[in-house]
Write a protein that holds these residues in place. Sequence first.
Motif, PDB file in Angstrom:
ATOM      1  N   ASP A  96      14.892  13.043  20.818  1.00  0.00           N
ATOM      2  CA  ASP A  96      15.442  13.865  21.903  1.00  0.00           C
ATOM      3  C   ASP A  96      14.748  13.596  23.233  1.00  0.00           C
ATOM      4  O   ASP A  96      15.074  14.242  24.238  1.00  0.00           O
ATOM      5  CB  ASP A  96      15.290  15.365  21.597  1.00  0.00           C
ATOM      6  CG  ASP A  96      15.778  15.712  20.203  1.00  0.00           C
ATOM      7  OD1 ASP A  96      16.288  14.803  19.518  1.00  0.00           O
ATOM      8  OD2 ASP A  96      15.655  16.877  19.819  1.00  0.00           O
ATOM      9  N   THR A  99      -0.690  12.459  21.932  1.00  0.00           N
ATOM     10  CA  THR A  99      -1.472  12.425  20.690  1.00  0.00           C
ATOM     11  C   THR A  99      -2.976  12.306  20.945  1.00  0.00           C
ATOM     12  O   THR A  99      -3.769  12.474  20.017  1.00  0.00           O
ATOM     13  CB  THR A  99      -1.015  11.269  19.785  1.00  0.00           C
ATOM     14  OG1 THR A  99      -1.005  10.056  20.557  1.00  0.00           O
ATOM     15  CG2 THR A  99       0.372  11.511  19.238  1.00  0.00           C
ATOM     16  N   MET A 106       1.230  15.439  14.175  1.00  0.00           N
ATOM     17  CA  MET A 106       0.956  16.047  15.491  1.00  0.00           C
ATOM     18  C   MET A 106       2.255  16.342  16.232  1.00  0.00           C
ATOM     19  O   MET A 106       2.413  17.396  16.832  1.00  0.00           O
ATOM     20  CB  MET A 106       0.137  15.083  16.348  1.00  0.00           C
ATOM     21  CG  MET A 106      -1.301  15.003  15.967  1.00  0.00           C
ATOM     22  SD  MET A 106      -2.156  13.950  17.175  1.00  0.00           S
ATOM     23  CE  MET A 106      -3.423  13.310  16.127  1.00  0.00           C
ATOM     24  N   MET A 107       3.171  15.387  16.155  1.00  0.00           N
ATOM     25  CA  MET A 107       4.480  15.592  16.794  1.00  0.00           C
ATOM     26  C   MET A 107       5.165  16.803  16.182  1.00  0.00           C
ATOM     27  O   MET A 107       5.710  17.654  16.898  1.00  0.00           O
ATOM     28  CB  MET A 107       5.327  14.339  16.571  1.00  0.00           C
ATOM     29  CG  MET A 107       6.765  14.480  16.941  1.00  0.00           C
ATOM     30  SD  MET A 107       7.179  13.240  18.162  1.00  0.00           S
ATOM     31  CE  MET A 107       7.344  14.224  19.625  1.00  0.00           C
ATOM     32  N   ARG A 154      11.594  14.142  23.824  1.00  0.00           N
ATOM     33  CA  ARG A 154      10.412  14.986  23.997  1.00  0.00           C
ATOM     34  C   ARG A 154       9.139  14.174  23.806  1.00  0.00           C
ATOM     35  O   ARG A 154       9.050  13.374  22.880  1.00  0.00           O
ATOM     36  CB  ARG A 154      10.416  16.143  22.975  1.00  0.00           C
ATOM     37  CG  ARG A 154      11.404  17.228  23.311  1.00  0.00           C
ATOM     38  CD  ARG A 154      11.370  18.319  22.240  1.00  0.00           C
ATOM     39  NE  ARG A 154      11.821  17.805  20.926  1.00  0.00           N
ATOM     40  CZ  ARG A 154      12.113  18.585  19.893  1.00  0.00           C
ATOM     41  NH1 ARG A 154      12.012  19.894  20.009  1.00  0.00           N
ATOM     42  NH2 ARG A 154      12.522  18.077  18.745  1.00  0.00           N
ATOM     43  N   GLU A 155       8.175  14.397  24.685  1.00  0.00           N
ATOM     44  CA  GLU A 155       6.906  13.683  24.565  1.00  0.00           C
ATOM     45  C   GLU A 155       5.892  14.523  23.794  1.00  0.00           C
ATOM     46  O   GLU A 155       5.786  15.726  24.011  1.00  0.00           O
ATOM     47  CB  GLU A 155       6.345  13.382  25.961  1.00  0.00           C
ATOM     48  CG  GLU A 155       4.974  12.703  25.914  1.00  0.00           C
ATOM     49  CD  GLU A 155       4.350  12.479  27.300  1.00  0.00           C
ATOM     50  OE1 GLU A 155       4.331  13.429  28.102  1.00  0.00           O
ATOM     51  OE2 GLU A 155       3.897  11.352  27.558  1.00  0.00           O
ATOM     52  N   GLN A 156       5.171  13.860  22.908  1.00  0.00           N
ATOM     53  CA  GLN A 156       4.016  14.501  22.287  1.00  0.00           C
ATOM     54  C   GLN A 156       2.802  13.659  22.616  1.00  0.00           C
ATOM     55  O   GLN A 156       2.715  12.502  22.198  1.00  0.00           O
ATOM     56  CB  GLN A 156       4.190  14.597  20.767  1.00  0.00           C
ATOM     57  CG  GLN A 156       2.947  15.107  20.034  1.00  0.00           C
ATOM     58  CD  GLN A 156       2.613  16.553  20.379  1.00  0.00           C
ATOM     59  OE1 GLN A 156       3.498  17.372  20.565  1.00  0.00           O
ATOM     60  NE2 GLN A 156       1.323  16.862  20.495  1.00  0.00           N
ATOM     61  N   GLY A 182       0.055  21.580  22.228  1.00  0.00           N
ATOM     62  CA  GLY A 182       1.187  22.284  21.649  1.00  0.00           C
ATOM     63  C   GLY A 182       1.539  23.549  22.405  1.00  0.00           C
ATOM     64  O   GLY A 182       1.979  24.539  21.821  1.00  0.00           O
ATOM     65  N   LEU A 225       3.787   9.905  21.799  1.00  0.00           N
ATOM     66  CA  LEU A 225       4.992   9.528  21.067  1.00  0.00           C
ATOM     67  C   LEU A 225       6.178  10.168  21.772  1.00  0.00           C
ATOM     68  O   LEU A 225       6.045  11.251  22.344  1.00  0.00           O
ATOM     69  CB  LEU A 225       4.954  10.072  19.637  1.00  0.00           C
ATOM     70  CG  LEU A 225       3.860   9.554  18.702  1.00  0.00           C
ATOM     71  CD1 LEU A 225       3.900  10.324  17.386  1.00  0.00           C
ATOM     72  CD2 LEU A 225       4.043   8.072  18.467  1.00  0.00           C
ATOM     73  N   ILE A 226       7.306   9.509  21.725  1.00  0.00           N
ATOM     74  CA  ILE A 226       8.533  10.108  22.248  1.00  0.00           C
ATOM     75  C   ILE A 226       9.508  10.245  21.090  1.00  0.00           C
ATOM     76  O   ILE A 226       9.786   9.267  20.407  1.00  0.00           O
ATOM     77  CB  ILE A 226       9.187   9.216  23.330  1.00  0.00           C
ATOM     78  CG1 ILE A 226       8.162   8.765  24.376  1.00  0.00           C
ATOM     79  CG2 ILE A 226      10.362   9.927  23.973  1.00  0.00           C
ATOM     80  CD1 ILE A 226       7.682   9.830  25.306  1.00  0.00           C
ATOM     81  N   ASP A 227      10.022  11.454  20.870  1.00  0.00           N
ATOM     82  CA  ASP A 227      10.950  11.605  19.746  1.00  0.00           C
ATOM     83  C   ASP A 227      12.384  11.314  20.188  1.00  0.00           C
ATOM     84  O   ASP A 227      12.651  10.973  21.335  1.00  0.00           O
ATOM     85  CB  ASP A 227      10.805  12.972  19.066  1.00  0.00           C
ATOM     86  CG  ASP A 227      11.497  14.078  19.843  1.00  0.00           C
ATOM     87  OD1 ASP A 227      12.093  13.796  20.902  1.00  0.00           O
ATOM     88  OD2 ASP A 227      11.429  15.232  19.393  1.00  0.00           O
ATOM     89  N   GLY A 237       3.197  19.914  17.214  1.00  0.00           N
ATOM     90  CA  GLY A 237       3.079  20.137  18.652  1.00  0.00           C
ATOM     91  C   GLY A 237       4.390  20.380  19.351  1.00  0.00           C
ATOM     92  O   GLY A 237       4.426  21.085  20.358  1.00  0.00           O
ATOM     93  N   LEU A 283      -3.615  22.335  16.216  1.00  0.00           N
ATOM     94  CA  LEU A 283      -2.201  22.648  16.405  1.00  0.00           C
ATOM     95  C   LEU A 283      -1.661  23.579  15.332  1.00  0.00           C
ATOM     96  O   LEU A 283      -0.761  24.381  15.593  1.00  0.00           O
ATOM     97  CB  LEU A 283      -1.380  21.355  16.397  1.00  0.00           C
ATOM     98  CG  LEU A 283      -1.585  20.403  17.570  1.00  0.00           C
ATOM     99  CD1 LEU A 283      -0.861  19.082  17.312  1.00  0.00           C
ATOM    100  CD2 LEU A 283      -1.075  21.029  18.862  1.00  0.00           C
ATOM    101  N   SER A 322       1.245  19.466  26.291  1.00  0.00           N
ATOM    102  CA  SER A 322       1.854  18.702  25.211  1.00  0.00           C
ATOM    103  C   SER A 322       0.829  18.427  24.121  1.00  0.00           C
ATOM    104  O   SER A 322       1.089  18.636  22.932  1.00  0.00           O
ATOM    105  CB  SER A 322       2.414  17.392  25.749  1.00  0.00           C
ATOM    106  OG  SER A 322       2.776  16.533  24.697  1.00  0.00           O
TER     107      SER A 322
END
Lengths: 258, 258
Positions: free
Chosen positions: A96, A102, B170-171, A98-100, A217, A92-94, B174, A173, A214
């Motif tokens: 900002d 999953t 998770m986001m 930032r990549e998470q 965490g 996922l990309i938020d 993490g 996490l 990522s």
Amino acid sequence: MPVVVAFKPSQKAIFMNPTEIPNGARKFEVTCSSCNLREMCLPGGVCVDDLQRVENIVYARRRVRRGESLFKAGDAFSAVYAIRSGFFKTSLIDNDGREQVTGFFMGGELLGMDGIGAGRYNGNSIALEDSEVCVMPFSLIEEMSREIPALQRHLHTVLSREIVRDHGVMMLLGSMRAEERLATFLINLSRRFVRRGYSSSDFHLRMTRDELGSYLGLKLETVSRLFSQFQKDGLIEVNQKHVRILDIAGLEQVLAGK
Amino acid sequence: MPVVVAFKPSQKAIFMNPTEIPNGARKFEVTCSSCNLREMCLPGGVCVDDLQRVENIVYARRRVRRGESLFKAGDAFSAVYAIRSGFFKTSLIDNDGREQVTGFFMGGELLGMDGIGAGRYNGNSIALEDSEVCVMPFSLIEEMSREIPALQRHLHTVLSREIVRDHGVMMLLGSMRAEERLATFLINLSRRFVRRGYSSSDFHLRMTRDELGSYLGLKLETVSRLFSQFQKDGLIEVNQKHVRILDIAGLEQVLAGK
DNA sequence: CGTAATTTTGACTCCGCTCAATTGGCGTGG
DNA sequence: CCACGCCAATTGAGCGGAGTCAAAATTACG
């Protein structure tokens, strides 16, 4: 409500699938019956009689090269994908940027189930090595699972397992220390490799330290330090992306310990 | 393979449901048709004609008092539960006894989907206030969703949404900082309350600081400090479990990169 | 009403992060 | 074949955010 493109079995493989030859020798390559990943894939538990019908769900095959994405967050959802070969990350990309990460996925595992609810994929799915997937239009899956209870049952099993997996990641996490997270990851990866006939102790990581960090965490430097630490403790041998587990019991000890 | 106890619609409410009176006035209390949570619950999107059949899935109602568990990790799976009223937490307990709260759930939301795959519930589900749930035997759901495509569709939607929710957590765990986690939680809770007709800004938290901390991957002291901090910043007003959101835009600002 | 549980707050600690420099691997092109 | 550049990985030094420990305040509840 999600809009799902309608697929009919008869439309199977009219494009995207150069290997489709109805009675030809290469049909071998297309059938679930002859796929050694069958049992951990969507058709798992379906009896041989029904399997022939279930095979029609595999609408096509698709190759995805290392670095390419199978689908991106926001893409219209129409199919889930079974990994035939290769290795993927989902992320996922938020807002900002930032990549998470999953999850990491390998042969026999399904991708794209996060798109069913909204009619759009929720996350990204990127190949970490050259890969091939079976394209399974979800409208076909639904249609056929109304007629074949064993398929329906297994579809629900697969969806539920993803939920269980996700809860495991939350535990990782939310309440594990850095070294516990990495140990958990290595043990899990080892188990999944074994099921697929690969070595349980000797493998090549497909993801970078950054991607692994990522997922866990952690920052990439922390991941790197932990690998060095585990090596110093005689638990593993690391050389860049190559990892050899020397002491699986010791890794499990990392979890049990304090 | 999961063993699912077979339920027949005719068995409906032979026990555990004192409100069942076939043609009586209290039938009102049992039907999905008259339930205002219908649209966010399992029958969401099912047309009125089919709804009468779908109602038969609700095998019984069950009351769960504050502190009691609806099901525990390892219990045999036979049903999923729709929350009719009340508030729940779900959690996992690891080998060391550490609890990880995996979610908080309120009216119209489903519990127990983590049990479908293995035939046993994967986590615990505990009422944080006196609650009532609709018991929906999963074998009935499967049976009926073979006959009613709209029900099938919505079941898959609900399962998929849980996956999407989990990825969101998770986001959160993490890659967010402590204050971002709490802000995200408050915004999410506010939205869910609004949908149910409650105030978006004024609510009573049902969980302890410890439970919230577990969910957010933080210690209870940190959660407490963050509440105080947010109050000092004029974002919220906190008094023990009572929270009033004063500046929702400000909370969203907390997320939009420090 | 008294006891236990929860919450708040403070002081101090430490795990994992940041910043930075270095090393190593690998593909490309001279 | 080696030199170059690029990207990934390693390692070190110092820092800071959240954890730990402790005590006090407040509330819940039998």
